[in-house]
Write a protein that holds these residues in place. Structure first.
Motif, PDB file in Angstrom:
ATOM      1  N   ALA A  13      -1.679   8.216 -11.008  1.00  0.00           N
ATOM      2  CA  ALA A  13      -1.893   6.586 -10.315  1.00  0.00           C
ATOM      3  C   ALA A  13      -3.207   6.624  -9.911  1.00  0.00           C
ATOM      4  O   ALA A  13      -4.091   7.522  -9.797  1.00  0.00           O
ATOM      5  CB  ALA A  13      -0.863   6.634  -9.154  1.00  0.00           C
ATOM      6  N   SER A  14      -3.251   5.278  -9.741  1.00  0.00           N
ATOM      7  CA  SER A  14      -5.168   5.134  -9.236  1.00  0.00           C
ATOM      8  C   SER A  14      -4.844   4.063  -8.920  1.00  0.00           C
ATOM      9  O   SER A  14      -3.726   3.441  -8.339  1.00  0.00           O
ATOM     10  CB  SER A  14      -5.791   4.623 -10.720  1.00  0.00           C
ATOM     11  OG  SER A  14      -5.538   4.097 -11.645  1.00  0.00           O
ATOM     12  N   GLY A  15      -6.067   3.400  -7.995  1.00  0.00           N
ATOM     13  CA  GLY A  15      -6.494   2.502  -7.175  1.00  0.00           C
ATOM     14  C   GLY A  15      -5.951   2.022  -5.524  1.00  0.00           C
ATOM     15  O   GLY A  15      -5.667   3.351  -5.430  1.00  0.00           O
ATOM     16  N   SER A  16      -5.502   1.428  -5.139  1.00  0.00           N
ATOM     17  CA  SER A  16      -5.501   1.863  -3.466  1.00  0.00           C
ATOM     18  C   SER A  16      -4.339   0.776  -2.929  1.00  0.00           C
ATOM     19  O   SER A  16      -3.737   0.123  -3.605  1.00  0.00           O
ATOM     20  CB  SER A  16      -6.808   0.619  -2.429  1.00  0.00           C
ATOM     21  OG  SER A  16      -7.765   1.395  -2.838  1.00  0.00           O
ATOM     22  N   PRO A  17      -3.454   1.896  -2.588  1.00  0.00           N
ATOM     23  CA  PRO A  17      -2.316   1.472  -1.728  1.00  0.00           C
ATOM     24  C   PRO A  17      -2.466  -0.350  -0.542  1.00  0.00           C
ATOM     25  O   PRO A  17      -3.163  -0.411  -0.599  1.00  0.00           O
ATOM     26  CB  PRO A  17      -1.531   1.936  -0.677  1.00  0.00           C
ATOM     27  CG  PRO A  17      -2.081   3.026  -1.433  1.00  0.00           C
ATOM     28  CD  PRO A  17      -3.746   3.157  -1.785  1.00  0.00           C
ATOM     29  N   THR A  18      -1.283  -0.575  -0.626  1.00  0.00           N
ATOM     30  CA  THR A  18      -1.275  -2.221  -0.666  1.00  0.00           C
ATOM     31  C   THR A  18      -1.873  -2.199   1.039  1.00  0.00           C
ATOM     32  O   THR A  18      -1.040  -1.201   1.705  1.00  0.00           O
ATOM     33  CB  THR A  18       0.173  -2.867  -0.870  1.00  0.00           C
ATOM     34  OG1 THR A  18       0.418  -3.393  -2.367  1.00  0.00           O
ATOM     35  CG2 THR A  18       0.090  -4.401  -0.356  1.00  0.00           C
ATOM     36  N   ALA A  19      -2.014  -3.261   1.682  1.00  0.00           N
ATOM     37  CA  ALA A  19      -2.981  -2.591   3.147  1.00  0.00           C
ATOM     38  C   ALA A  19      -1.318  -3.265   3.872  1.00  0.00           C
ATOM     39  O   ALA A  19      -0.496  -4.064   2.686  1.00  0.00           O
ATOM     40  CB  ALA A  19      -3.477  -3.577   2.916  1.00  0.00           C
ATOM     41  N   SER A  20      -1.572  -2.304   5.535  1.00  0.00           N
ATOM     42  CA  SER A  20       0.307  -2.700   5.540  1.00  0.00           C
ATOM     43  C   SER A  20      -0.194  -2.981   6.739  1.00  0.00           C
ATOM     44  O   SER A  20      -0.621  -2.726   7.899  1.00  0.00           O
ATOM     45  CB  SER A  20       1.373  -1.370   6.038  1.00  0.00           C
ATOM     46  OG  SER A  20       1.767  -2.136   6.521  1.00  0.00           O
ATOM     47  N   SER A  21       0.289  -4.318   7.313  1.00  0.00           N
ATOM     48  CA  SER A  21       0.627  -4.415   9.431  1.00  0.00           C
ATOM     49  C   SER A  21       2.120  -4.017   9.897  1.00  0.00           C
ATOM     50  O   SER A  21       1.717  -4.145  11.104  1.00  0.00           O
ATOM     51  CB  SER A  21       0.349  -5.424   9.478  1.00  0.00           C
ATOM     52  OG  SER A  21       1.853  -7.283   8.274  1.00  0.00           O
ATOM     53  N   SER A  22       2.365  -3.336   9.249  1.00  0.00           N
ATOM     54  CA  SER A  22       2.941  -2.695  10.023  1.00  0.00           C
ATOM     55  C   SER A  22       3.868  -1.790  10.989  1.00  0.00           C
ATOM     56  O   SER A  22       2.393  -0.944  10.828  1.00  0.00           O
ATOM     57  CB  SER A  22       4.313  -1.928   9.597  1.00  0.00           C
ATOM     58  OG  SER A  22       4.009  -0.987   8.946  1.00  0.00           O
ATOM     59  N   ASN A  23       3.932  -1.100  12.528  1.00  0.00           N
ATOM     60  CA  ASN A  23       3.842  -0.080  12.920  1.00  0.00           C
ATOM     61  C   ASN A  23       4.027   1.073  11.708  1.00  0.00           C
ATOM     62  O   ASN A  23       4.991   0.714  10.982  1.00  0.00           O
ATOM     63  CB  ASN A  23       5.116  -0.142  13.693  1.00  0.00           C
ATOM     64  CG  ASN A  23       4.115  -1.004  14.867  1.00  0.00           C
ATOM     65  OD1 ASN A  23       3.269  -1.461  14.814  1.00  0.00           O
ATOM     66  ND2 ASN A  23       5.262  -0.595  16.245  1.00  0.00           N
ATOM     67  N   PHE A  24       3.418   2.317  12.414  1.00  0.00           N
ATOM     68  CA  PHE A  24       4.368   3.957  11.574  1.00  0.00           C
ATOM     69  C   PHE A  24       5.085   4.241  11.857  1.00  0.00           C
ATOM     70  O   PHE A  24       4.942   4.504  13.810  1.00  0.00           O
ATOM     71  CB  PHE A  24       3.084   4.626  11.291  1.00  0.00           C
ATOM     72  CG  PHE A  24       3.371   6.099  10.917  1.00  0.00           C
ATOM     73  CD1 PHE A  24       3.251   6.573   9.805  1.00  0.00           C
ATOM     74  CD2 PHE A  24       4.248   7.425  11.425  1.00  0.00           C
ATOM     75  CE1 PHE A  24       3.541   7.471   9.156  1.00  0.00           C
ATOM     76  CE2 PHE A  24       4.215   8.471  11.087  1.00  0.00           C
ATOM     77  CZ  PHE A  24       3.656   8.839   9.716  1.00  0.00           C
ATOM     78  N   SER A  25       6.337   4.682  11.555  1.00  0.00           N
ATOM     79  CA  SER A  25       7.373   5.246  11.908  1.00  0.00           C
ATOM     80  C   SER A  25       8.309   6.687  11.183  1.00  0.00           C
ATOM     81  O   SER A  25       8.237   6.515  10.262  1.00  0.00           O
ATOM     82  CB  SER A  25       9.277   3.909  11.474  1.00  0.00           C
ATOM     83  OG  SER A  25       8.317   2.559  12.684  1.00  0.00           O
ATOM     84  N   LEU A  26       8.940   6.690  12.743  1.00  0.00           N
ATOM     85  CA  LEU A  26       9.150   8.309  11.886  1.00  0.00           C
ATOM     86  C   LEU A  26      11.391   7.734  12.173  1.00  0.00           C
ATOM     87  O   LEU A  26      11.218   7.148  13.271  1.00  0.00           O
ATOM     88  CB  LEU A  26       8.983   9.795  12.584  1.00  0.00           C
ATOM     89  CG  LEU A  26       7.551   9.811  12.724  1.00  0.00           C
ATOM     90  CD1 LEU A  26       7.778  10.663  13.901  1.00  0.00           C
ATOM     91  CD2 LEU A  26       7.238  10.181  11.987  1.00  0.00           C
ATOM     92  N   GLY A  27      12.112   7.756  11.521  1.00  0.00           N
ATOM     93  CA  GLY A  27      13.163   7.910  10.535  1.00  0.00           C
ATOM     94  C   GLY A  27      13.498   6.752  10.441  1.00  0.00           C
ATOM     95  O   GLY A  27      14.585   6.534   9.988  1.00  0.00           O
ATOM     96  N   ARG A  28      12.654   6.149   9.971  1.00  0.00           N
ATOM     97  CA  ARG A  28      12.518   4.464   9.255  1.00  0.00           C
ATOM     98  C   ARG A  28      11.039   4.195   8.645  1.00  0.00           C
ATOM     99  O   ARG A  28      10.274   4.905   8.779  1.00  0.00           O
ATOM    100  CB  ARG A  28      13.562   3.000   9.865  1.00  0.00           C
ATOM    101  CG  ARG A  28      12.407   2.585  10.742  1.00  0.00           C
ATOM    102  CD  ARG A  28      12.933   1.410  11.105  1.00  0.00           C
ATOM    103  NE  ARG A  28      12.142   0.977  12.341  1.00  0.00           N
ATOM    104  CZ  ARG A  28      12.659  -0.362  12.988  1.00  0.00           C
ATOM    105  NH1 ARG A  28      13.413  -0.724  12.711  1.00  0.00           N
ATOM    106  NH2 ARG A  28      11.394  -1.103  13.469  1.00  0.00           N
TER     107      ARG A  28
END
Length: 372
Positions: A272-287
């Motif tokens: 794998a290479s490159g950068s993960p897609t940027a996210s605007s979401s919260n970080f969650s535990l349980g989902r």
């Protein structure tokens, strides 16, 4: 309106210092209250027998009634193939607790070297300097887990914990890790991570019940949208049944162009290479983030996110320490001596060959640097 340092109507303001305020939704036991007062205040750790080189540590729980503790200690290097010795100091009635944010020796000093979030299962509080304390969407219960208590999520009640946690949106190498025990074998479940509400920009640990394509039913996966060649890696084996606690680790190593998932110490990897897609979401535990789907069903404990990669030996070391502390480290005899830096008068030496912590007794925490 809830007020701190004054009465609800504004009268009788406090003239003094207020610190470490907490409110519980349950009655505390005598042991818990005693631990808050005594709480291992005199406990110190050092890398040398004289006690001159103090080590940073975090006390998560300190149960004097049952002689149990969960303690994390940061050491310079922990070798995976040889013993290392540290010293625990105590028995000093005049010592005072160390602040969690003490630059050199507090809990925030323990979780440096790239840690963006460290959530012990006994609360939703983050032990890193980011202080990404989790807020419940729908609050899970607590239950005995791998290391003390963990979160007992119920997918039917859509339970999860969340925080904006901006620093978990990492563009390069990163690590997701948690102990997991399913209590429902018939559902897909996202364990932890980021994902937009519409399902895009996914980055999470996942357990698939339904085949996602390619014979992946009953497997764990680590997904990083935006990577080239491999954006989701599945465990080599399927894992059925409920109640078994497993350490799930996902690693994206951009320098070595690898995406990896470990179930305990069993690894599967892909290019794998490159950068993960940027996210605007919260970080969650349980989902996964803000995406209201595939909720966790079962226990989740000791969740971590790291900005940077870790070696395969690091994963083995973490697993060995947390899975079986009694075979990982040993405590040797009590000796009487004194040390100004440790603020203690008695010491016990401990030898270890791995790194992290135990709910059954005090143990080591993983170091900032690993020998591999």
């Amino acid at each position: 309106t809830f007020n701190l340092a004054r009465q609800y109507d504004g009268f009788f303001p406090l003239d003094g210092t207020l610190d470490d305020v907490a409110i519980w939704d349950r009655a505390l036991s005598d042991a818990e209250i005693t631990a808050m007062y005594n709480g291992g205040a005199d406990v110190r750790f050092s890398s040398d027998e004289a006690g001159t080189t103090q080590l940073a540590h975090e006390i998560v729980t300190w149960d004097t009634e049952n002689s149990l503790a969960e303690v994390h200690v940061k050491i310079p290097t922990l070798q995976y193939d040889a013993d290392d010795t540290i010293y625990l100091w105590g028995d000093n009635a005049t010592a005072t607790p160390q602040a969690r944010d003490l630059a050199s020796y507090g809990s925030e000093a323990v979780w440096s070297n790239g840690y963006q979030g460290v959530w012990h299962g006994n609360s939703g509080n983050d032990s890193t300097s980011n202080e990404y304390h989790m807020a419940p969407g729908t609050a899970p219960d607590y239950a005995a887990a791998k290391i003390g208590d963990g979160w007992d999520f119920d997918d039917a009640s859509t339970e999860y914990l969340t925080n904006a946690a901006a620093n978990t949106d990492i563009s390069g190498s990163q690590v997701f890790q948690a102990w997991v025990a399913r209590d429902d074998n018939a559902v897909n479940m996202k364990l932890m991570g980021l994902r937009d509400s519409g399902g895009g920009s996914a980055r999470f640990l996942f357990r698939a019940k339904v085949d996602q394509g390619g014979g992946n039913a009953d497997k764990f996966s680590f997904r990083m949208d935006g990577l080239t060649t491999t954006s989701e890696i599945y465990s080599a084996s399927a894992y059925t049944g409920t109640g078994t606690q497993r350490l799930i680790t996902g690693i994206y190593d951009s320098s070595n162009t690898k995406l990896k998932i470990f179930v305990n110490t069993t690894k599967t990897e892909g290019t794998a290479s490159g950068s993960p897609t940027a996210s605007s979401s919260n970080f969650s535990l349980g989902r996964a983030g803000d995406n209201a789907a595939d909720y966790m069903s079962g226990l989740l404990d000791e969740a971590r996110v790291i900005n940077g990669s870790r070696t395969d030996d690091w994963v083995t070391t973490v697993y060995n320490n947390q899975n079986s502390p009694s075979t990982f480290w040993t405590a040797e005899g009590l000796s009487e001596s004194s040390s100004a830096s440790s603020s203690a008068s008695s010491s016990i030496s401990s030898s270890a060959s791995s790194s992290e912590s135990s709910s059954e007794s005090a143990s080591l925490s993983e170091s900032s640097s690993e020998s591999s």
